[in-house]
Enzyme design. Structure first.
Site, PDB file in Angstrom:
ATOM      1  N   LYS A  66      45.303  49.204  33.700  1.00  0.00           N
ATOM      2  CA  LYS A  66      43.944  49.179  32.724  1.00  0.00           C
ATOM      3  C   LYS A  66      43.252  50.746  33.260  1.00  0.00           C
ATOM      4  CE  LYS A  66      43.349  44.410  33.310  1.00  0.00           C
ATOM      5  NZ  LYS A  66      42.727  43.384  34.057  1.00  0.00           N
ATOM      6  N   GLN A 110      38.991  40.664  38.212  1.00  0.00           N
ATOM      7  CA  GLN A 110      40.403  40.523  38.442  1.00  0.00           C
ATOM      8  C   GLN A 110      40.814  39.050  38.807  1.00  0.00           C
ATOM      9  OE1 GLN A 110      42.474  42.875  36.892  1.00  0.00           O
ATOM     10  NE2 GLN A 110      43.992  41.166  36.982  1.00  0.00           N
ATOM     11  N   ASP A 133      35.790  41.042  29.202  1.00  0.00           N
ATOM     12  CA  ASP A 133      37.022  40.377  28.945  1.00  0.00           C
ATOM     13  C   ASP A 133      36.773  39.153  27.694  1.00  0.00           C
ATOM     14  OD1 ASP A 133      39.342  40.908  30.500  1.00  0.00           O
ATOM     15  OD2 ASP A 133      38.235  40.396  32.443  1.00  0.00           O
TER      16      ASP A 133
END
Length: 330
Positions: A66, A110, A133
């Site tokens: 990422k 995460q 997300d």
């Protein structure tokens, strides 16, 4: 940013020619490049913050991908590393502080978190305007309801729909089957396909004879986490097959003694019309869509009046699409 949707011709005889591999990595790379050109026009680049508790090797690997993608398109990143024994209250307070930080545009928690922490509570604490997300119920639920637009579409389903559309075949009126019903992929993916005018069947752990449903699908999306689950007998000739699965199977020829494999058996190449490879299919698109959502979060929060700078039309998913890359497999 004016973008056009690509198209790829359907093989005249998919069964004889073999599937066309949809090059997710190539499409993702060009998407990142277009986002980079858009970010270069901003006075202040977007800021994405990753919240990580503990130091699990797979999570560190995902974060590095990422960060690399963000660097390519000019997005700033910050890793908030918290100790393995962090308490729930401290994690939630950290997320609240990021919600209140005007410099932060996107927040991702995460996963997985250590077992003593409530992942759902942490995810739900993220502001809907920074939920890049797309995991919040407000975002997932808005995909399914007519007349509502989610702030962000979950990254993997969003990338999958872009890959499906890159083929250039009309979807309205066609049959779609989603194998898997997770909150992150299966449920929002089914809703997105329905919003495209498709007749959608969602198969799950209690479905009787998944193969019989799958054989009807013009578009088959698989996200289960079981290597080789979908065999050629499951697939309608000429279908578009999107393999979301990431599994590791033994392979003595590899240095690590294993290799990555999807949920779709390699034999499906002889039957499908179009197929995403593993690796190099859905994975890179998921990261690219995270970058797209982060740019949109920035432009929305900064009050930019034009179409979101990434080119993202939420319901249609991101039209930041380069020409379809495809490889014929015999």
């Amino acid at each position: 940013v004016k973008l056009t949707r690509p198209s790829c011709p359907m093989p005249e005889n998919p069964q004889r020619a073999g599937a066309v591999l949809i090059d997710g990595k190539g499409i993702a790379d060009e998407t990142i490049a277009k986002l980079g050109r858009a970010v270069a026009t901003l006075e202040v680049p977007p800021l994405l913050v990753v919240v990580m508790v503990g130091k699990q090797a797979p999570s560190l690997s995902y974060i590095k991908r990422k960060e690399a993608a963000a660097a390519e398109c000019g997005i700033r990143t910050r890793l908030l590393q918290m100790d393995e024994d962090t308490e729930q209250a401290a994690l939630l307070q950290a997320i609240v502080s990021l919600n209140d930080d005007e410099d932060v545009d996107g927040i991702i928690v995460q996963l997985p978190l250590p077992p003593h922490l409530d992942a759902n509570a942490a995810t739900k604490k993220v502001s809907p305007l920074k939920d890049v997300d797309g995991f919040l119920p407000a975002n997932v639920g808005s995909i399914a309801l007519h007349g509502f637009e989610p702030a962000f579409v979950p990254c993997t389903p969003k990338g999958c729909l872009d890959l499906i559309k890159s083929v250039g075949i009309p979807l309205r009126g066609k049959e779609a089957v989603m194998v898997g019903a997770s909150n992150i992929v299966g449920i929002p993916m089914s809703a997105l396909l329905l919003s495209e005018g498709m007749t959608v069947t969602t198969c799950h752990i209690d479905t009787v004879d998944c193969a019989a449903h799958a054989r009807r699908a013009d578009v088959l999306v698989v996200a289960v986490g079981k290597a080789g689950l979908v065999t050629p007998e499951w697939v309608k000739p000429g279908a578009i097959v999107i393999d979301v699965g990431i599994n590791f199977v033994p392979d003595a020829s590899k240095k690590a003694g294993r290799r990555m494999a999807g949920d779709v058996d390699e034999g499906v190449r002889a039957v499908a019309g179009f197929l995403t490879p593993v690796p190099g299919g859905v994975g890179p698109m998921t990261v690219a869509m995270l970058m797209s959502n982060t740019v949109d979060a920035h432009t929305r929060r900064r009050g930019r009046g034009d179409e979101q700078l990434s080119g993202n039309a939420t319901r249609a998913c991101s039209p930041v699409l380069p020409p379809c890359r495809a490889e014929q497999v015999s």
